[in-house]
Design a protein around this motif. Sequence first.
Motif, short mmCIF file in Angstrom:
data_model
loop_
_atom_site.label_atom_id
_atom_site.label_comp_id
_atom_site.label_asym_id
_atom_site.label_seq_id
_atom_site.Cartn_x
_atom_site.Cartn_y
_atom_site.Cartn_z
N ALA A 1 -1.83 2.05 7.20
CA ALA A 1 -1.83 1.39 5.90
C ALA A 1 -1.21 0.00 6.01
O ALA A 1 -1.71 -0.97 5.42
CB ALA A 1 -1.08 2.23 4.87
N THR B 1 5.55 3.99 0.95
CA THR B 1 4.95 2.67 0.80
C THR B 1 5.07 1.89 2.11
O THR B 1 5.80 2.28 3.02
CB THR B 1 5.64 1.86 -0.31
OG1 THR B 1 6.89 1.36 0.18
CG2 THR B 1 5.88 2.72 -1.55
N THR B 2 4.37 0.78 2.16
CA THR B 2 4.44 -0.09 3.33
C THR B 2 5.63 -1.04 3.28
O THR B 2 5.78 -1.88 4.16
CB THR B 2 3.14 -0.90 3.47
OG1 THR B 2 2.84 -1.53 2.21
CG2 THR B 2 1.99 -0.01 3.89
N ARG C 1 0.84 -1.20 0.00
CA ARG C 1 0.00 0.00 0.00
C ARG C 1 0.87 1.25 0.00
O ARG C 1 2.05 1.19 0.34
CB ARG C 1 -0.93 0.00 1.21
CG ARG C 1 -1.92 -1.16 1.18
CD ARG C 1 -3.11 -0.90 2.05
NE ARG C 1 -4.11 -1.97 1.92
CZ ARG C 1 -5.40 -1.81 2.16
NH1 ARG C 1 -5.87 -0.63 2.52
NH2 ARG C 1 -6.24 -2.82 2.03
#
Length: 647
Positions: A229, A204-205, A173
């Motif tokens: 997230a 981002t994750t 994500r």
Amino acid sequence: MTAPAPLDFPIDPEGWLAFVTERPATAVALVADIDARLASAGAEVDAAARLALWNDADLALRQATSEVYLLSESHPDAAVREAAEEQVQRLEALSAGRLLDRDLFAALSAVDSAEASAGLDHDERRLLTEAIRDFRRGGVDLDDAARERVRELTDRDTELSLEFSRNIRDGRREIRVAPDALAGLPQDFINEHPPGEDGLVVLTTDYPDLMPVREYATDRATRTALVAAYNELAWPANDAVLAELLRVRAERAHLLGYGSWADYETETLMIGRVTRSGGAAIADFLGRLDEASGPAADAEYPLLLERLRQDDPEATEVTVADFFYLLSALRRERHDVDAQLVRSYFTFERVLPGLLATTGRLFDVTYVPVDVATWHPDVHSYDVVRGGEPLGRIHLDLHPREGKYTHAACFGLAPGITGRVLPESSLLCNFARGFMTHDEVVTFFHEFGHLVHDILGGDQRIARFSGVATEWDFVEAPSQLLEEWAWDAEVLASFTAGPDGEPIPAELVEKMAVADGFGRALEVRRQLGHANVSYHLHVDLPDDLQAATEHWYTVTSPVAPLRGLHPYAGFGHLTGYGACYYTYQWRPVSPRDLLSSFGADLLAAAGATRYRREILEPGGSRDAADLVEGFLGRAYGFDAYREWLAG
């Protein structure tokens, strides 16, 4: 005898699809031939010969399964990953189906007596005992209808577990934030994250973004947004997948005569063998851990909340999105340990050779780079050599990319068999390519501990005893032990370099160790939360996974979860570890116990050699409790762990 050769991967990129189908097909055909010979064995085939056949089939299945499982989690081509997943299902179904085969069971049962097995050696007797046990755990004694249902449930478990992992792997994500939301992050991180055309920065994750943000970002909203997230990985896709997986495992356990999936799993683990109380032993251990860590955690938490209120006077609780940031801030302010300064000494290009040099000296091996075909250009491959003789081969796949396994773990490739198969193993990690946090360095040492265990324990006659084949709840002890070298000033000075090329000062390393003690109990509570979720989801089978997960995180630690989210959907250990995530805190041999043999010098040859020979090299050929007692001269205990928690 010709020395065994390592595995050959395809050179041509178009060869991978053939590789992931033809290798398993060869193994399946070989196993079918062996099983036919074993099932029809007459009285002239003695116990040793029957066990040799069983071992040959086991070797073929383990190696083929390991190969395709690794590729299902790492290959850059989605079509190859998908094909590899299909083969994992096929091979695991075959493995489970063999344990339901009454002819195979009869062939081994015929020699399961004192008279028939009189000539067997230790390894052969151990193999026979464990094989007979596995048949019964597989359901061979059930009636036809129940046996067929167990087969269906076992296959469905594999299918669901692969789907669960795939959804996490593909569930990356992103969030978008204004450039000023990166306040507090290192300048090199900011430079690597320029704003896009919309003026916003993409985070981002993936770990190289997640780890620095949750530790350094002073903007609480940024930390919270990215951790949130991450807590939503693979949701909602994995909601129904996990719910069915839990039901499948519970039904399978009950059909096999166990009270719960935890009872089934613990039977073969160290905790089960020592306590003989089934899954209840997990609950008992978690209770002892709760009691041991509670007072210190209660004392630490108010300090975190007080520090958070310096940034946010209206804050009423510390959440998991604040936890690492606050620990870092307090360690800097209370102990003069600046995590960003520490980070400036660790670059990946120095850490990797430093780790290889340290473990090479420790275990008397040399890592020789080899130019071989692998599944991705990022992979570094090495032959592990001692005295000019190859012991095995390792593959290091250490940086994130789309479609790859998202955490850090060791994946076996080939179980070592003396004179027949060289052990091979791989690390899949997601480290930054530039500067690394010290936590990442510790993680690297931890996972490398699994890797060397797999190689050094790979000189076995029996496939099931090769490498990290000890009980699953002991397998973390060697890897946790190797973490200690990532805290040793002499070791760190050998491969670190600051802005002016100087190694990290010993005084700073000492401060880091002292500072690490702060927050230790809260970190244990965080891990205890994961263990409670792992155990209770499998035992309680709640209708509302979200509510149950949030409940266990809330009652376990004063550090609050981000409410309303679905972290269980991205909890990848729920497949492989099942109800047994407790293993991360199950330290029947505290690293402090193991370290006692090294004395003051962690690089002393005598202690390292004895540890290598008595703990690592036996692989799974002896019970973990026996390895421990032989090494320490006493049984394992909880006292050293309790003292460590108390600081």
